[in-house]
Design an enzyme around this catalytic site. Structure first.
Site, mmCIF file in Angstrom:
data_model
loop_
_atom_site.group_PDB
_atom_site.id
_atom_site.type_symbol
_atom_site.label_atom_id
_atom_site.label_comp_id
_atom_site.label_asym_id
_atom_site.label_seq_id
_atom_site.Cartn_x
_atom_site.Cartn_y
_atom_site.Cartn_z
ATOM 1 N N VAL A 1 0.840 -1.198 0.000
ATOM 2 C CA VAL A 1 0.000 0.000 0.000
ATOM 3 C C VAL A 1 0.873 1.244 0.000
ATOM 4 O O VAL A 1 0.609 2.219 -0.718
ATOM 5 C CB VAL A 1 -0.965 -0.011 1.206
ATOM 6 C CG1 VAL A 1 -1.720 1.313 1.317
ATOM 7 C CG2 VAL A 1 -1.952 -1.165 1.072
ATOM 8 N N LYS B 1 7.584 -5.087 -9.053
ATOM 9 C CA LYS B 1 7.873 -6.084 -8.015
ATOM 10 C C LYS B 1 8.428 -7.299 -8.747
ATOM 11 O O LYS B 1 7.673 -8.055 -9.372
ATOM 12 C CB LYS B 1 6.634 -6.455 -7.217
ATOM 13 C CG LYS B 1 6.948 -7.519 -6.169
ATOM 14 C CD LYS B 1 5.977 -7.519 -5.026
ATOM 15 C CE LYS B 1 6.470 -8.469 -3.932
ATOM 16 N NZ LYS B 1 5.679 -8.379 -2.712
ATOM 17 N N ASP C 1 0.444 -8.115 -5.553
ATOM 18 C CA ASP C 1 0.899 -6.776 -5.185
ATOM 19 C C ASP C 1 0.908 -5.850 -6.393
ATOM 20 O O ASP C 1 0.545 -4.675 -6.286
ATOM 21 C CB ASP C 1 2.294 -6.863 -4.564
ATOM 22 C CG ASP C 1 2.279 -7.617 -3.243
ATOM 23 O OD1 ASP C 1 1.213 -7.706 -2.620
ATOM 24 O OD2 ASP C 1 3.340 -8.112 -2.836
#
Length: 206
Positions: free
Chosen positions: A17, A32, A43
């Site tokens: 977040v 990522k 994510d």
């Protein structure tokens, strides 16, 4: 502008977040490289939804929600650090690690070693729960011993003024602010919560 690495003192502390908020605030792309766990929203999918910014594809997508080395082994995959070189993109790039710094990517390679090789500034995310002083200071020692440049520490959770001061003073590190716990996580609530983060200080190190 270059890359900034978002690392965490542990897993499940709100690093994704935070990465989404930072990606949006910097007008950055997000990457990522290793995702372990595909059953729920990944994510990268979370960051794309919350930031509205470009998201680069993961190099490794592993089904098992576990340490990357174990998730890879279950699929007969060995993570190759040569495939984890920072990609070249226009503008800033936010790179999110997996779990804490000492998470193994293989049985011979820690994520910290890859982060060190990237030679990019690191924002260390810490949750403001019991134990955060120990976890944060240990992580700062590890980052510096590996030759990493620490941009600062960002806190996630309820206010813990004394813990923040101790980490800032003993760790000799910049306090980049605090992202509060969000009852509902949307692009709007995240943008409002991210007002407490010193984005300009992060932008300075890029």
């Amino acid at each position: 502008m270059g890359a900034v690495i978002v690392a965490g003192t542990d897993t499940g502390i709100g690093k994704t977040v935070f990465s989404a908020g930072l990606t949006r605030a910097l007008g950055a792309s997000y990457w990522k490289p290793v995702q372990a766990g595909l059953e729920e929203e990944t994510d990268s999918e979370t960051v794309a939804r919350l930031s509205g910014r470009p998201v680069l594809a993961e190099v490794y997508r592993l089904r098992l929600p576990a340490s990357p080395h174990l998730a890879a082994e279950r699929e007969g995959v060995e993570i190759d650090p040569a495939r984890l070189a920072l990609p070249q993109v226009a503008g800033p790039l936010v790179v999110e690690g997996a779990g804490g710094l000492m998470v193994p990517l293989t049985r011979r390679l820690l994520y910290l070693q890859v982060i060190s090789g990237w030679r990019a500034p690191v924002v260390l995310c810490c949750r403001t729960a019991l134990g955060t002083i120990n976890h944060a200071l240990l992580s700062l020692v590890a980052l510096r011993a590996a030759g990493c440049r620490v941009a600062g520490v960002a806190f996630i959770g309820e206010e813990a003024e004394d813990s923040r001061r101790v980490i800032r003073e003993i760790g000799a590190v910049r306090d980049l602010g605090r992202l509060p716990l969000l009852e509902t996580v949307t692009a709007g609530t995240l943008e409002a919560g991210f007002a407490g983060i010193d984005v300009d200080a992060i932008r300075e190190v890029l």
